[in-house]
Structures are given as structure tokens and as C-alpha cells.
Design an enzyme around this catalytic site. Structure first.
Site, PDB file in Angstrom:
ATOM      1  N   ASN A  10       0.870  -1.174   0.000  1.00  0.00           N
ATOM      2  CA  ASN A  10       0.000   0.000   0.000  1.00  0.00           C
ATOM      3  C   ASN A  10       0.906   1.223   0.000  1.00  0.00           C
ATOM      4  O   ASN A  10       1.466   1.577   1.034  1.00  0.00           O
ATOM      5  CB  ASN A  10      -0.892  -0.046   1.257  1.00  0.00           C
ATOM      6  CG  ASN A  10      -1.714   1.209   1.432  1.00  0.00           C
ATOM      7  OD1 ASN A  10      -1.804   2.043   0.521  1.00  0.00           O
ATOM      8  ND2 ASN A  10      -2.337   1.351   2.595  1.00  0.00           N
ATOM      9  N   TRP A  11       1.054   1.824  -1.170  1.00  0.00           N
ATOM     10  CA  TRP A  11       2.007   2.937  -1.292  1.00  0.00           C
ATOM     11  C   TRP A  11       1.467   4.230  -0.671  1.00  0.00           C
ATOM     12  O   TRP A  11       2.205   5.210  -0.559  1.00  0.00           O
ATOM     13  CB  TRP A  11       2.352   3.192  -2.766  1.00  0.00           C
ATOM     14  CG  TRP A  11       3.111   2.088  -3.446  1.00  0.00           C
ATOM     15  CD1 TRP A  11       3.433   0.863  -2.910  1.00  0.00           C
ATOM     16  CD2 TRP A  11       3.646   2.104  -4.773  1.00  0.00           C
ATOM     17  NE1 TRP A  11       4.137   0.117  -3.840  1.00  0.00           N
ATOM     18  CE2 TRP A  11       4.281   0.854  -4.994  1.00  0.00           C
ATOM     19  CE3 TRP A  11       3.658   3.031  -5.809  1.00  0.00           C
ATOM     20  CZ2 TRP A  11       4.905   0.519  -6.194  1.00  0.00           C
ATOM     21  CZ3 TRP A  11       4.281   2.712  -7.011  1.00  0.00           C
ATOM     22  CH2 TRP A  11       4.905   1.466  -7.195  1.00  0.00           C
ATOM     23  N   LYS A  12       0.187   4.241  -0.348  1.00  0.00           N
ATOM     24  CA  LYS A  12      -0.451   5.449   0.210  1.00  0.00           C
ATOM     25  C   LYS A  12      -0.190   6.649  -0.707  1.00  0.00           C
ATOM     26  O   LYS A  12      -0.087   6.476  -1.910  1.00  0.00           O
ATOM     27  CB  LYS A  12       0.023   5.682   1.651  1.00  0.00           C
ATOM     28  CG  LYS A  12      -0.188   4.426   2.505  1.00  0.00           C
ATOM     29  CD  LYS A  12      -0.063   4.650   3.973  1.00  0.00           C
ATOM     30  CE  LYS A  12      -0.272   3.325   4.708  1.00  0.00           C
ATOM     31  NZ  LYS A  12      -0.255   3.458   6.152  1.00  0.00           N
ATOM     32  N   HIS A  98      -9.624   1.390   4.591  1.00  0.00           N
ATOM     33  CA  HIS A  98      -8.377   1.543   5.338  1.00  0.00           C
ATOM     34  C   HIS A  98      -8.635   2.499   6.511  1.00  0.00           C
ATOM     35  O   HIS A  98      -9.407   3.449   6.381  1.00  0.00           O
ATOM     36  CB  HIS A  98      -7.280   2.100   4.422  1.00  0.00           C
ATOM     37  CG  HIS A  98      -5.934   2.076   5.067  1.00  0.00           C
ATOM     38  ND1 HIS A  98      -5.547   3.022   5.990  1.00  0.00           N
ATOM     39  CD2 HIS A  98      -4.914   1.193   4.975  1.00  0.00           C
ATOM     40  CE1 HIS A  98      -4.334   2.732   6.421  1.00  0.00           C
ATOM     41  NE2 HIS A  98      -3.922   1.622   5.814  1.00  0.00           N
ATOM     42  N   GLU A 100      -7.051   4.866   7.657  1.00  0.00           N
ATOM     43  CA  GLU A 100      -6.795   6.288   7.365  1.00  0.00           C
ATOM     44  C   GLU A 100      -7.992   6.915   6.666  1.00  0.00           C
ATOM     45  O   GLU A 100      -8.276   8.099   6.831  1.00  0.00           O
ATOM     46  CB  GLU A 100      -5.507   6.425   6.534  1.00  0.00           C
ATOM     47  CG  GLU A 100      -4.280   6.210   7.416  1.00  0.00           C
ATOM     48  CD  GLU A 100      -3.064   5.660   6.710  1.00  0.00           C
ATOM     49  OE1 GLU A 100      -3.026   5.654   5.463  1.00  0.00           O
ATOM     50  OE2 GLU A 100      -2.128   5.215   7.414  1.00  0.00           O
ATOM     51  N   GLU A 168      -5.586  -4.690  10.486  1.00  0.00           N
ATOM     52  CA  GLU A 168      -4.542  -3.704  10.737  1.00  0.00           C
ATOM     53  C   GLU A 168      -4.876  -2.928  12.015  1.00  0.00           C
ATOM     54  O   GLU A 168      -5.705  -2.011  11.990  1.00  0.00           O
ATOM     55  CB  GLU A 168      -4.458  -2.703   9.574  1.00  0.00           C
ATOM     56  CG  GLU A 168      -4.152  -3.344   8.236  1.00  0.00           C
ATOM     57  CD  GLU A 168      -3.581  -2.335   7.250  1.00  0.00           C
ATOM     58  OE1 GLU A 168      -2.446  -2.552   6.810  1.00  0.00           O
ATOM     59  OE2 GLU A 168      -4.240  -1.331   6.956  1.00  0.00           O
ATOM     60  N   GLY A 174       2.355   2.361  10.798  1.00  0.00           N
ATOM     61  CA  GLY A 174       3.380   3.400  10.679  1.00  0.00           C
ATOM     62  C   GLY A 174       4.055   3.799  11.981  1.00  0.00           C
ATOM     63  O   GLY A 174       4.732   4.821  12.047  1.00  0.00           O
ATOM     64  N   SER A 214       3.217  -1.986  10.488  1.00  0.00           N
ATOM     65  CA  SER A 214       4.648  -2.037  10.814  1.00  0.00           C
ATOM     66  C   SER A 214       5.318  -3.376  10.489  1.00  0.00           C
ATOM     67  O   SER A 214       6.211  -3.817  11.217  1.00  0.00           O
ATOM     68  CB  SER A 214       4.874  -1.653  12.283  1.00  0.00           C
ATOM     69  OG  SER A 214       4.487  -0.310  12.496  1.00  0.00           O
ATOM     70  N   GLY A 235       2.751  -1.077   4.290  1.00  0.00           N
ATOM     71  CA  GLY A 235       2.783   0.347   3.964  1.00  0.00           C
ATOM     72  C   GLY A 235       4.207   0.812   3.726  1.00  0.00           C
ATOM     73  O   GLY A 235       4.770   0.620   2.650  1.00  0.00           O
ATOM     74  N   GLY A 236       4.823   1.393   4.753  1.00  0.00           N
ATOM     75  CA  GLY A 236       6.157   1.975   4.636  1.00  0.00           C
ATOM     76  C   GLY A 236       7.179   1.080   3.946  1.00  0.00           C
ATOM     77  O   GLY A 236       7.919   1.535   3.059  1.00  0.00           O
TER      78      GLY A 236
HETATM   79  P1  PGA Z   1       2.695   0.369   7.671  1.00  0.00           P
HETATM   80  O1  PGA Z   1       1.238   0.586   7.030  1.00  0.00           O
HETATM   81  O2  PGA Z   1       3.241  -0.924   7.103  1.00  0.00           O
HETATM   82  O3  PGA Z   1       3.482   1.565   7.235  1.00  0.00           O
HETATM   83  O4  PGA Z   1       2.515   0.285   9.136  1.00  0.00           O
HETATM   84  C1  PGA Z   1       0.363  -0.482   6.776  1.00  0.00           C
HETATM   85  C2  PGA Z   1      -0.911   0.015   6.165  1.00  0.00           C
HETATM   86  O5  PGA Z   1      -1.403   1.081   6.584  1.00  0.00           O
HETATM   87  O6  PGA Z   1      -1.486  -0.618   5.279  1.00  0.00           O
END
Ligand code: PGA
Length: 254
Positions: A10-12, A98, A100, A168, A174, A214, A235-236
């Protein structure tokens, strides 16, 4: 049927054309080199990069997904993107709900459910995200929150083919913090039970449940190799091909 491990990035809201193109090319190349049989790769770039990334992934085994969609097929929805448009661009997956988006765009489970249903109607697989906040965890509500989110966010037309669940924990996204292996095992088991209650045992036993929050190469083996964990939503660590592939290397086999 064995549940095929899904390693999803997930590149956001990250990447301009040049970086996105380079990252997609690297992921495609590395995935090809490895040739894992039991793993499926997916990248979910921002809308602006979908077309570019699609071209870079041509001929590779890496699938393309988006990070959100609208519920309608078309119409007066300024700034929105429909699942049909995503399908048209070559996406096979879309992430919905998600945390967010739930937090920053006030998305409810009812809306997430509609989005997943619309994604299915367009021929897309929906990755439905759920997870508890830190205060919900601290007050012992994790299982109840996740089960309620499954009940309310997963549409009744969901199958193991058109739906993936991503667990999640909001506080793990993050932050570098992760639940213990025992906690992940417990929550994934409870999520599978909730899916079974909603869609039946057969669907529940086949539906993939990803862990996200994470995940990095050094903790992937521990977190993603559990019985009810069928891959990761990253994500990251998905923004660097070597980290993303390092995660796959920890859990995939030839
Ligand atoms: P993260 O994000 O790996 O940076 O914690 C995961 C996500 O939000 O899908």
C-alpha cells in the site's frame, strides 16, 4: 484449496511519476527472479500512478490495485474514482475501509460494505480493512471491535475469490509497534470465526486474512507465518523494493 499468500504493498500518497515507475519496475523484476509459487504479489499505488505502474508491470506476476473507490459506477462525484474506472485501467484489486480513510474521511463500515459490493460488481477483488484503535485495545475490546467490523463491512456477496480481509491494528500502522504473535493469532482466529458466522464455514476457511501494521523484513516471518495469517498489507516497507521483497523472502517458498 490452499490459501495463496498475498504480499500487498500500500504505497499510500507517495511517489511521483519517476519514483513510481522505478519502484514498480524493481518489484516486477525481483518478483520474477524469485518465482515463488505459493505467493501472489500486489502493489497499490496512488491513483495518479496506476496507469504508469500498469505499464511497468506488464508481463510480470505482480497485480495492480487501487487504495479506494467510490460506490457508484459514474456520475456527479467530483474528485472520486469508480471501481469500473479502476478495472478499465487494469486493476484487479482495490483496498476499501483503510483506517486512514475511516478516520480522515469519516468512512463508516456501512459505506465500506457498499464500496466492497460495488468493487465486486465491477469485477474487482476488495481488500477490506479492519482493526482496533489503541484505546479499544487498552479497554479489552479488540475482538468485539473486529467482529463488529466484519459483520458490518463485509457484503453478503463476498466470497474467498472476490474478498480479502486485512487486519490492521490502527496503533500499529506506521508506528513501528506491533501486537505480539499470540495477539495476532488470537485476533485472526476470531476474524475467521466472524467470517464463518456471516458467510459460512466453507467461505471462511478459504478467505485470506492479511496482517498489516509495521511489517518489515525482520518481523515478517514471525507475524505472517501464523496459521490464520495469509500474507501482509505493507505500507512503509513497500516503498523500497528490497524491503518489500525481504518480507516476501521471509514467508514465501519456491
Ligand atoms: P505500515 O502501514 O506498514 O506503514 O505500518 C500499513 C498500512 O497502513 O497498510
Amino acid at each position: 484449496m490452499v490459501r495463496k499468500t498475498l504480499i500487498a504493498g500500500n504505497w499510500k500518497m507517495n511517489g511521483l511519476l519517476e519514483d513510481g515507475l522505478a519502484l514498480a519496475k524493481d518489484v516486477a523484476l525481483e518478483a520474477k527472479k524469485r518465482g515463488y509459487k505459493n505467493c501472489e504479489f500486489l502493489v497499490c499505488p496512488p491513483f495518479t500512478l496506476l496507469s504508469t505502474v500498469k505499464k511497468a508491470l506488464r508481463g510480470s506476476k505482480v497485480a495492480l490495485g487501487a487504495q479506494d473507490c467510490h460506490t457508484a459506477t459514474s456520475g456527479a462525484h467530483t474528485g472520486d474514482v469508480s471501481p469500473q474506472m479502476l478495472k478499465d485501467l487494469g486493476c484487479s484489486y482495490v483496498i476499501v475501509g483503510h483506517s486512514e480513510r475511516r478516520a480522515n474521511h469519516h468512512e463508516t463500515s456501512a459505506l465500506v460494505c457498499q464500496k466492497a459490493e460495488s468493487a465486486h460488481a465491477a469485477g474487482l477483488k476488495a481488500i477490506i480493512c479492519i482493526g482496533e484503535t489503541e484505546s479499544e485495545r487498552d479497554s479489552g475490546k479488540t475482538i468485539a471491535v473486529c467482529q463488529k467490523q466484519i459483520k458490518e463491512s463485509v457484503p453478503s456477496d463476498a466470497t474467498a475469490q472476490n474478498t480479502v480481509i486485512a487486519y490492521e491494528p490502527v496503533w500499529a500502522i506506521g508506528t513501528g509497534k506491533t501486537p505480539t504473535v499470540a495477539d495476532v493469532a488470537e485476533v485472526h482466529g476470531a476474524i475467521r470465526a466472524a467470517i464463518s458466522q456471516k458467510l459460512g464455514k466453507a467461505v471462511a476457511s478459504q478467505m485470506r486474512i492479511l496482517y498489516g501494521g509495521s511489517v518489515k523484513p525482520s518481523n515478517a516471518a514471525q507475524l505472517l507465518s501464523l496459521k490464520d495469517v495469509d500474507g501482509g498489507l505493507i505500507g512503509g516497507a513497500s516503498l523500497k523494493a528490497s524491503d518489500f521483497m525481504g518480507i516476501a523472502d521471509a514467508v514465501c517458498q519456491k
